[in-house]
Scaffold this motif. Structure first.
Motif, short mmCIF file in Angstrom:
data_model
loop_
_atom_site.label_atom_id
_atom_site.label_comp_id
_atom_site.label_asym_id
_atom_site.label_seq_id
_atom_site.Cartn_x
_atom_site.Cartn_y
_atom_site.Cartn_z
N UNK A 1 38.35 20.36 26.94
CA UNK A 1 37.50 19.51 26.12
C UNK A 1 37.61 19.92 24.66
N UNK A 2 37.75 18.92 23.80
CA UNK A 2 37.78 19.15 22.35
C UNK A 2 36.58 18.47 21.71
N UNK A 3 36.11 19.06 20.61
CA UNK A 3 35.02 18.46 19.85
C UNK A 3 33.68 19.13 20.05
N UNK A 4 33.62 20.17 20.88
CA UNK A 4 32.36 20.88 21.09
C UNK A 4 32.15 21.88 19.96
N UNK A 5 30.88 22.01 19.53
CA UNK A 5 30.58 22.91 18.42
C UNK A 5 29.54 23.97 18.77
N UNK A 6 28.74 23.71 19.82
CA UNK A 6 27.65 24.63 20.12
C UNK A 6 27.29 24.55 21.60
N UNK A 7 26.37 25.40 21.99
CA UNK A 7 25.94 25.44 23.39
C UNK A 7 25.32 24.11 23.81
N UNK A 8 24.64 23.45 22.91
CA UNK A 8 24.04 22.15 23.25
C UNK A 8 25.10 21.13 23.64
N UNK A 9 26.25 21.19 23.00
CA UNK A 9 27.36 20.31 23.38
C UNK A 9 27.72 20.54 24.84
N UNK A 10 27.86 21.80 25.22
CA UNK A 10 28.21 22.13 26.59
C UNK A 10 27.16 21.64 27.58
N UNK A 11 25.89 21.78 27.22
CA UNK A 11 24.82 21.34 28.11
C UNK A 11 24.80 19.83 28.27
N UNK A 12 25.06 19.11 27.18
CA UNK A 12 25.13 17.65 27.26
C UNK A 12 26.27 17.21 28.18
N UNK A 13 27.40 17.86 28.06
CA UNK A 13 28.56 17.54 28.89
C UNK A 13 28.26 17.86 30.35
N UNK A 14 27.66 19.02 30.60
CA UNK A 14 27.28 19.38 31.98
C UNK A 14 26.38 18.31 32.59
N UNK A 15 25.38 17.86 31.84
CA UNK A 15 24.45 16.84 32.34
C UNK A 15 25.18 15.55 32.70
N UNK A 16 26.08 15.11 31.82
CA UNK A 16 26.82 13.87 32.10
C UNK A 16 27.71 14.02 33.33
N UNK A 17 28.39 15.14 33.43
CA UNK A 17 29.28 15.36 34.58
C UNK A 17 28.49 15.44 35.88
N UNK A 18 27.34 16.08 35.85
CA UNK A 18 26.54 16.23 37.06
C UNK A 18 25.90 14.93 37.52
N UNK A 19 25.89 13.91 36.66
CA UNK A 19 25.39 12.59 37.04
C UNK A 19 26.44 11.78 37.79
N UNK A 20 27.69 12.23 37.81
CA UNK A 20 28.77 11.52 38.51
C UNK A 20 28.63 11.77 40.01
#
Length: 90
Positions: free
Chosen positions: A25-44
């Motif tokens: 993944x490109x474009x992440x800047x902070x831990x919050x980015x990672x948490x947002x991505x985790x949430x979206x992936x876990x909704x799949x």
């Protein structure tokens, strides 16, 4: 330290067994980015858990047993989380 290594080895074993997918993944800047991505992936549907490491730019997506999740759906979920790009690690 041993607990950390065990977790890492367990995740690696899941990736090798095909019950997990690693995304770059490109474009992440902070831990919050990672948490947002985790949430979206876990909704799949078919995704049991996602662990994103901002420092390495990787996300390990663990799948439900027997789940057949298209990698394009995972990439779309990452991109839906924000201004990120993703691809499946080879």
């Amino acid at each position: 330290m041993k607990l950390f290594n065990r977790k890492k080895n367990t995740i690696q074993a899941e990736v090798e067994a095909g019950s997990a997918v690693t995304l770059l993944i490109e474009g992440m800047h902070c831990t919050s980015c990672g948490l947002l991505i985790d949430d979206e992936l876990e909704d799949v549907d078919g995704v049991r858990a996602a662990t994103t490491d901002v420092r390495t730019g990787r996300s390990v997506v663990r799948l439900d047993e027997g789940a057949d999740v298209d990698s394009a759906v995972l990439v779309a979920a990452v991109e839906a989380a924000g201004d990120y790009t993703a691809r499946v690690a080879v």
